[in-house]
Motif scaffolding. Structure first.
Motif, mmCIF file in Angstrom:
data_model
loop_
_atom_site.group_PDB
_atom_site.id
_atom_site.type_symbol
_atom_site.label_atom_id
_atom_site.label_comp_id
_atom_site.label_asym_id
_atom_site.label_seq_id
_atom_site.Cartn_x
_atom_site.Cartn_y
_atom_site.Cartn_z
ATOM 1 N N GLY A 118 51.722 33.007 -22.599
ATOM 2 C CA GLY A 118 51.649 32.232 -23.682
ATOM 3 C C GLY A 118 51.527 33.151 -25.170
ATOM 4 N N ASP A 119 50.702 33.986 -24.863
ATOM 5 C CA ASP A 119 50.508 34.937 -26.010
ATOM 6 C C ASP A 119 51.624 35.599 -26.420
ATOM 7 N N VAL A 120 52.334 36.353 -25.278
ATOM 8 C CA VAL A 120 53.563 37.013 -25.862
ATOM 9 C C VAL A 120 54.591 36.141 -26.370
ATOM 10 N N PHE A 143 57.640 36.536 -16.497
ATOM 11 C CA PHE A 143 56.467 37.532 -17.128
ATOM 12 C C PHE A 143 55.584 37.734 -16.236
ATOM 13 N N ALA A 144 55.033 36.813 -15.386
ATOM 14 C CA ALA A 144 54.160 37.310 -14.174
ATOM 15 C C ALA A 144 54.688 38.263 -13.205
ATOM 16 N N ARG A 145 55.743 38.304 -12.880
ATOM 17 C CA ARG A 145 56.304 39.309 -11.831
ATOM 18 C C ARG A 145 56.101 40.846 -12.567
ATOM 19 N N TRP A 146 56.475 40.727 -13.895
ATOM 20 C CA TRP A 146 56.478 41.927 -14.865
ATOM 21 C C TRP A 146 55.264 42.354 -15.275
ATOM 22 N N ARG A 151 62.462 29.982 -16.415
ATOM 23 C CA ARG A 151 62.137 31.287 -15.584
ATOM 24 C C ARG A 151 61.082 31.960 -16.546
ATOM 25 N N TRP A 152 60.504 31.922 -17.445
ATOM 26 C CA TRP A 152 59.715 32.423 -18.432
ATOM 27 C C TRP A 152 58.341 32.873 -17.545
ATOM 28 N N ALA A 181 62.612 31.449 -25.122
ATOM 29 C CA ALA A 181 63.426 30.349 -24.973
ATOM 30 C C ALA A 181 64.562 30.846 -24.360
ATOM 31 N N GLY A 182 65.006 31.992 -24.175
ATOM 32 C CA GLY A 182 66.312 32.474 -23.433
ATOM 33 C C GLY A 182 66.121 32.305 -21.891
#
Length: 163
Positions: A59-61, A80-83, A75-76, A70-71
């Motif tokens: 959320g911060d990112v 993000f969690a995987r990365w 999947r966001w 948004a893009g």
């Protein structure tokens, strides 16, 4: 040295401040940097805390990189969690920048994220290790087909990303 009784009635020596600091560092590493679960902690609550911290970090990112988030749309959070799962944070701005660059390098950067990355690259220098620094001279940024230019403090998107 004082002693404290344990719930079973045994007397134990309290941890020294150095031991406590080491255990705290292990716990922090397990929660935010992909470290192993420290001994003596239940793995289920640790996993729940780890997931909650990743959601908060995502959320911060997303607040710093709204077009990237948004893009990616639905999947966001998963992307993000995987990365981020095994990476300690370097701050929301830099985390988003590093993620966008990695997605770009893998050919998975969405068009909105490419345009946002190109604009950021045009306005600041970022080497991936130190904090971004503003550009003083005209700057050019490219990502995923998007081209942005910064001149006199204004950023213009010259070419949109491939959709």
């Amino acid at each position: 040295m004082s002693t404290q009784p344990t719930p079973g009635g045994d007397v134990t020596t309290p941890p020294t401040p150095g031991d406590l600091a080491a255990r705290q560092a292990e716990l922090v590493a397990a929660l935010v940097a992909g470290g192993a679960d420290p001994p003596g902690f239940d793995s289920a609550p640790l996993a729940a805390a780890r997931a909650a911290l990743l959601r908060k970090r995502a959320g911060d990112v997303a607040r710093h990189w709204p077009l990237l988030a948004a893009g990616l749309g639905q999947r966001w959070s998963a992307a993000f969690a995987r990365w981020a799962a095994n990476r300690p944070t370097t701050g929301s701005l830099r985390d988003g920048w590093d993620l966008a660059r990695e997605l770009r390098d893998r050919g998975e950067l969405p068009a909105l994220g490419a345009e946002e990355l190109a604009a950021r690259e045009a306005t600041a220098r970022y080497d991936g290790r130190t904090a971004p620094r503003p550009r003083r001279l005209p700057g050019l940024g490219r990502a995923g087909g998007a081209v942005a230019v910064q001149l006199a403090g204004r950023v213009r998107l010259l070419r949109s990303a491939r959709r």
